[in-house]
Design a protein around this motif. Structure first.
Motif, PDB file in Angstrom:
ATOM      1  N   UNK A 107      16.930  54.653  31.961  1.00 48.05           N
ATOM      2  CA  UNK A 107      17.108  53.733  33.082  1.00 48.05           C
ATOM      3  C   UNK A 107      18.594  53.431  33.275  1.00 48.05           C
ATOM      4  N   UNK A 108      19.044  53.601  34.505  1.00 52.42           N
ATOM      5  CA  UNK A 108      20.432  53.295  34.850  1.00 52.42           C
ATOM      6  C   UNK A 108      20.497  51.956  35.565  1.00 52.42           C
ATOM      7  N   UNK A 109      21.620  51.267  35.417  1.00 54.02           N
ATOM      8  CA  UNK A 109      21.818  49.943  36.006  1.00 54.02           C
ATOM      9  C   UNK A 109      23.038  49.988  36.925  1.00 54.02           C
ATOM     10  N   UNK A 110      22.911  49.366  38.070  1.00 53.61           N
ATOM     11  CA  UNK A 110      24.048  49.198  38.983  1.00 53.61           C
ATOM     12  C   UNK A 110      24.064  47.738  39.419  1.00 53.61           C
ATOM     13  N   UNK A 111      25.218  47.100  39.404  1.00 51.22           N
ATOM     14  CA  UNK A 111      25.272  45.660  39.654  1.00 51.22           C
ATOM     15  C   UNK A 111      26.504  45.288  40.465  1.00 51.22           C
ATOM     16  N   UNK A 112      26.408  44.177  41.169  1.00 51.51           N
ATOM     17  CA  UNK A 112      27.488  43.712  42.022  1.00 51.51           C
ATOM     18  C   UNK A 112      28.763  43.437  41.239  1.00 51.51           C
ATOM     19  N   UNK A 113      29.890  43.903  41.766  1.00 59.46           N
ATOM     20  CA  UNK A 113      31.169  43.712  41.101  1.00 59.46           C
ATOM     21  C   UNK A 113      31.458  44.728  40.017  1.00 59.46           C
ATOM     22  N   UNK A 114      30.561  45.681  39.810  1.00 60.17           N
ATOM     23  CA  UNK A 114      30.737  46.668  38.743  1.00 60.17           C
ATOM     24  C   UNK A 114      32.019  47.472  38.964  1.00 60.17           C
ATOM     25  N   UNK A 115      32.782  47.635  37.900  1.00 60.73           N
ATOM     26  CA  UNK A 115      33.980  48.460  37.957  1.00 60.73           C
ATOM     27  C   UNK A 115      35.185  47.797  38.582  1.00 60.73           C
ATOM     28  N   UNK A 116      35.111  46.501  38.859  1.00 62.65           N
ATOM     29  CA  UNK A 116      36.219  45.806  39.520  1.00 62.65           C
ATOM     30  C   UNK A 116      36.802  44.730  38.616  1.00 62.65           C
ATOM     31  N   UNK A 117      38.097  44.477  38.787  1.00 60.86           N
ATOM     32  CA  UNK A 117      38.756  43.363  38.107  1.00 60.86           C
ATOM     33  C   UNK A 117      39.508  42.494  39.109  1.00 60.86           C
ATOM     34  N   UNK A 118      39.153  42.605  40.385  1.00 61.09           N
ATOM     35  CA  UNK A 118      39.874  41.869  41.420  1.00 61.09           C
ATOM     36  C   UNK A 118      39.675  40.360  41.328  1.00 61.09           C
ATOM     37  N   UNK A 119      38.644  39.916  40.635  1.00 61.82           N
ATOM     38  CA  UNK A 119      38.437  38.478  40.522  1.00 61.82           C
ATOM     39  C   UNK A 119      39.626  37.793  39.863  1.00 61.82           C
ATOM     40  N   UNK A 120      40.347  38.511  38.989  1.00 59.05           N
ATOM     41  CA  UNK A 120      41.515  37.932  38.336  1.00 59.05           C
ATOM     42  C   UNK A 120      42.540  37.500  39.376  1.00 59.05           C
ATOM     43  N   UNK A 121      42.751  38.344  40.372  1.00 58.64           N
ATOM     44  CA  UNK A 121      43.720  38.035  41.412  1.00 58.64           C
ATOM     45  C   UNK A 121      43.189  36.987  42.377  1.00 58.64           C
ATOM     46  N   UNK A 122      41.902  37.070  42.714  1.00 58.32           N
ATOM     47  CA  UNK A 122      41.336  36.128  43.689  1.00 58.32           C
ATOM     48  C   UNK A 122      41.376  34.695  43.172  1.00 58.32           C
ATOM     49  N   UNK A 123      41.009  34.487  41.898  1.00 62.63           N
ATOM     50  CA  UNK A 123      41.068  33.139  41.339  1.00 62.63           C
ATOM     51  C   UNK A 123      42.501  32.588  41.377  1.00 62.63           C
ATOM     52  N   UNK A 124      43.457  33.432  41.042  1.00 59.75           N
ATOM     53  CA  UNK A 124      44.859  33.018  41.055  1.00 59.75           C
ATOM     54  C   UNK A 124      45.272  32.600  42.465  1.00 59.75           C
ATOM     55  N   UNK A 125      44.890  33.381  43.474  1.00 60.90           N
ATOM     56  CA  UNK A 125      45.298  33.092  44.846  1.00 60.90           C
ATOM     57  C   UNK A 125      44.670  31.800  45.372  1.00 60.90           C
ATOM     58  N   UNK A 126      43.399  31.550  45.063  1.00 61.20           N
ATOM     59  CA  UNK A 126      42.801  30.314  45.589  1.00 61.20           C
ATOM     60  C   UNK A 126      43.382  29.091  44.889  1.00 61.20           C
ATOM     61  N   UNK A 127      43.888  29.238  43.660  1.00 59.06           N
ATOM     62  CA  UNK A 127      44.597  28.135  43.017  1.00 59.06           C
ATOM     63  C   UNK A 127      45.796  27.689  43.848  1.00 59.06           C
ATOM     64  N   UNK A 128      46.429  28.635  44.551  1.00 58.71           N
ATOM     65  CA  UNK A 128      47.664  28.342  45.271  1.00 58.71           C
ATOM     66  C   UNK A 128      47.466  28.222  46.782  1.00 58.71           C
ATOM     67  N   UNK A 129      46.222  28.328  47.256  1.00 58.94           N
ATOM     68  CA  UNK A 129      45.963  28.214  48.693  1.00 58.94           C
ATOM     69  C   UNK A 129      46.341  26.828  49.196  1.00 58.94           C
ATOM     70  N   UNK A 130      46.842  26.765  50.430  1.00 61.00           N
ATOM     71  CA  UNK A 130      47.312  25.493  50.988  1.00 61.00           C
ATOM     72  C   UNK A 130      46.436  24.964  52.124  1.00 61.00           C
ATOM     73  N   UNK A 131      45.529  25.779  52.635  1.00 57.35           N
ATOM     74  CA  UNK A 131      44.641  25.302  53.682  1.00 57.35           C
ATOM     75  C   UNK A 131      43.358  26.110  53.648  1.00 57.35           C
ATOM     76  N   UNK A 132      42.386  25.705  54.467  1.00 52.71           N
ATOM     77  CA  UNK A 132      41.063  26.324  54.430  1.00 52.71           C
ATOM     78  C   UNK A 132      41.112  27.806  54.796  1.00 52.71           C
ATOM     79  N   UNK A 133      41.900  28.161  55.800  1.00 53.69           N
ATOM     80  CA  UNK A 133      41.958  29.557  56.223  1.00 53.69           C
ATOM     81  C   UNK A 133      42.471  30.447  55.095  1.00 53.69           C
TER      82      UNK A 133
END
Length: 758
Positions: A387-413
């Motif tokens: 049985x093989x498994x495939x899941x959302x976000x597999x093979x990505x590490x972009x969350x590291x950058x996204x969390x950092x960017x929302x820490x520094x966001x200045x407005x909703x957009x």
């Protein structure tokens, strides 16, 4: 007989050699990490009167370096566990339980994914993670007596990233797919609405058609189809991490209220429910750099930045959601177990043999396992097949950058543009800001499954069909979100996203494709919050505090099932103590406030019924046996079946032992506990980090208050901050958050400068 003596000596020497080898082999063969790039860092750690650190630095990287050192000062014990998980070596510390993480590390290729993806991240994000690793390495060098595992340090930014890659999928249920597949057990399924009556032990729970909120009813025919399909989508997704994380009841509450409903500020209430200790327990901190990073909130061990909290202009919090993020494929594999068929050709299986370290007392056993991988993803072999498994976000590490960017966001957009990347694979986001905006984003990197193919996405898929192998998530516009509802309020309590803002503003389930697999579930907390929010006329502090700390239940869902079963018990078949207990429960006021005679009994009864529903177990506990167990426990340890609940439920740390209120699935959450030797229940999971944020509309400073169950120094019994927040916590009180530098320094309990100057 000298040859016998010589043989005995040789045998003894061999045994000694084997024992020595098993005690020392693991650090010798473990792959050593290269240290992060050499760079000078400098940070200042200023601690509040409650020991909460605020870290200052000229650059963001300086701050991340200081975050690692500050956290290590408070909880190096847990940070080492996370570092070991992030390198596939946790079994050498935690034995069999740790080896389960190490198997997942290898199966998911967490290290390989991090090594491949980390260099592709923006340079400033890489610098942040390398700086954090440098701080951990420095603390380990300067405190060698605290290091639990030889060769664990140095770590580098790739190692820290691997920890993110490993742990994130378990928040949306990957552990409950991997576990049954490894054991050859049936994946947990949900069942249709054709199953009548209360699900006795051995029968199935009917979840297919959840009761809608008042005013949230939709077209019956369309809703029935959608509800059944989308409920089945959640079938095998209960929230269970590998053994040891106590994540079977992961949850949270969150509220955002617009200023027109508060007659004052925009309000954000973050009320996460996490284990109170361990690798996914919250750690409170604040950060400020010369590069514009200024944020306060909380993170998990192993992160250089907060995951939730606020800056000067905006804030957010998270709740766990349960979308269908995982697909399972049955492969056709050749006799030699070397190739699998995909369409009309045979492809080579990727095969790798790994050694898992499993500590047993003073020895560490090397356990060999074979790891397979196909184009679909990780592959598990059991007696039923491959049985093989495939899941959302597999093979990505972009969350590291996204969390950092929302820490520094200045407005909703700016903030929403980062969320829209769907780089953070799952968890709802509840948002509020200074401009009066509030939002609920059902954030989930849901697989972009083709809808024009014949396939049962809720079952086991045909692994020979390449058209069923999706690539990447759906578009952001396809997932539910609500921005600035007319009601002026939003909430989530781990419920479906279709009850969030009141009857006039809630989204319609039929507007979203069933193939998305958006869950159709309510928690009792959700029913309760929806009712209280809908009834409130104004959301001043007193009203919101009453809602947040509410200890009431609604007689709905699993709780209604439990009470129906109690009512159906035949008294003539019960012992006198069970007759009395049943009568107490049937007269209970459905409030876990420490006042009712049945509160303790209800506390013991409810959790396992909640767990059966939440984990899709398919059966409830046998009502008579469960009632007997509760009665026996109270009789043995208290000499009565109606002790005050606060005598039973306790918050314990070190020598401090305090009474608690709330229960499993109340808004004041005392969800999971350990049974102590004296029969008391010591809280291990429930209300954890709470933060209450107010953004004034007059341009004034953001104000916030917070609380932790124990204190900032979570594993330092000798520190005054080991238990100094406990009394505030049990009394429903919050402490001030020191956000602005003048306030931080005015209330500083300590200040220290740290540097690694070469």
């Amino acid at each position: 007989m000298s040859w016998l003596k010589s043989g005995a000596i040789a045998l003894a020497a061999l045994v000694v050699a084997i024992v020595v080898g098993l005690a020392s082999w693991e650090p010798l063969v473990a792959e050593e990490s290269a240290p992060p790039p050499q760079r000078t860092y400098s940070a200042e750690i200023v601690r509040s009167e409650y020991g909460v650190p605020f870290i200052y630095g000229a650059t963001d990287a300086d701050v991340a370096y200081g975050v690692a050192i500050a956290h290590a000062q408070d909880d190096f014990f847990t940070l080492q566990d996370v570092a070991a998980m992030s390198k596939g070596r946790y079994g050498a510390i935690a034995g069999e339980d740790g080896a389960m993480f190490d198997y997942a590390y290898q199966l998911l290729d967490a290290g390989g994914t991090a090594a491949r993806e980390f260099p592709r991240l923006p340079a400033d994000t890489q610098a942040l993670f390398n700086a954090y690793a440098a701080g951990l390495n420095q603390y380990a060098r300067e405190n060698p007596d605290e290091v639990k595992l030889s060769g664990l340090f140095p770590v580098n930014g790739v190692d820290v990233a691997a920890g993110f890659v490993l742990r994130q999928p378990f928040f949306y249920g990957l552990g409950n797919v991997i576990g049954p597949l490894v054991e050859g057990e049936e994946l947990r399924r949900e069942y249709g609405s054709d199953i009548p009556g209360f699900p006795r032990e051995g029968t199935q729970i009917d979840h297919a058609t959840p009761t809608p909120m008042p005013g949230n009813e939709t077209d019956d025919e369309a809703t029935t189809t959608t509800q059944v399909l989308e409920t089945q989508a959640d079938a095998r997704r209960p929230l269970v991490l590998p053994k040891g994380e106590e994540a079977d009841h992961l949850g949270s509450n969150a509220w955002a209220i617009a200023p027109e409903r508060t007659d004052g500020p925009t309000v954000l209430i973050s009320n996460s429910h996490q284990p109170l200790r361990g690798g996914v327990a919250w750690y409170e901190l604040g950060v400020q750099s010369g590069e514009g990073w200024h944020f306060t909130g909380a993170n998990f061990p192993g992160s250089p930045f907060p995951f939730l909290g606020h800056n000067r202009d905006l804030g957010w919090t998270n709740t766990v959601n349960r979308p269908d993020m995982i697909d399972v494929y049955e492969l056709e594999v050749d006799e030699d177990a070397l190739a699998y068929r995909l369409d009309d050709e045979w492809r080579d299986l990727e095969v790798k043999t790994v050694t898992l370290p499993v500590r047993m007392g003073p020895l560490t056993l090397p356990i060999r396992r074979t790891i397979y991988r196909s184009e679909h993803g990780p592959v598990i072999r059991n007696d039923d097949g491959w049985f093989a498994i495939r899941y959302g976000g597999m093979g990505s590490a972009e969350q590291l950058d996204a969390y950092y960017r929302i820490n520094k966001a200045q407005d909703f957009e700016e903030w929403q543009s980062q969320i829209a990347r769907l780089a953070i694979p799952s968890t709802n986001f509840i948002y509020a800001d200074r401009e009066g905006n509030i939002a609920m984003i059902y954030n989930a990197a849901i697989p972009d499954r083709p809808e024009d193919v014949s396939a049962d996405w809720r079952g086991i898929l045909d692994g020979t069909r390449s058209d069923l192998i999706w690539d990447g998530p759906v578009g952001f516009e396809e997932i539910p979100s609500i921005v600035n509802p007319a009601s002026g309020w939003l909430y989530n309590a781990n419920n479906e996203p279709f009850t969030a803002a009141g009857a006039e503003d809630d989204l319609a389930p039929g507007d979203f494709s069933p193939v998305l697999g958006i869950e159709r579930k309510q928690t009792n907390r959700s029913w309760r919050a929806y009712k209280l929010m809908s009834e409130a006329q104004v959301f001043d502090r007193a009203t919101l505090e009453a809602i947040k700390y509410d200890t009431g239940y609604e007689r709905r869902g699993y709780l209604a099932d439990m009470y129906d079963a109690l009512g159906a018990l035949d008294e003539s078949d019960l012992t006198p103590d069970l007759v009395e207990a049943r009568a107490l429960l049937l007269d209970w006021d459905f409030t876990a406030d420490n006042k009712g005679r049945a509160d303790a009994l209800a506390l013991l009864m409810i959790r396992d019924f909640m767990s059966a529903e939440y984990q899709n177990k398919g059966v409830y506990p046998d009502i008579r046996e469960h009632l007997q167990a509760a009665v026996d426990h109270l009789s043995e340890h208290f000499g009565r079946i109606d002790p005050p609940m606060s005598d039973l439920l306790r918050l314990r740390q070190g020598d401090v032992d305090l009474p608690l209120d709330g229960g499993s699935d109340t808004l004041r959450a005392s969800t999971t506990w350990s049974v102590e030797e004296d029969g008391r229940l010591a809280l291990v999971h429930g209300d954890s980090f709470i933060q209450w944020v107010e953004f004034p509309q007059d341009g004034g400073r953001v104000r916030s208050r917070s609380i932790q169950p124990f204190g900032a120094a979570t594993t330092r019994p000798g520190s005054k901050h080991y238990t100094d927040q406990m009394r505030l916590y049990v009394n429903h009180r919050l402490k001030p958050v020191r956000f602005y530098q003048d306030d931080v320094r005015a209330h500083a309990a300590s200040t220290m400068r740290v540097t690694n100057a070469f």
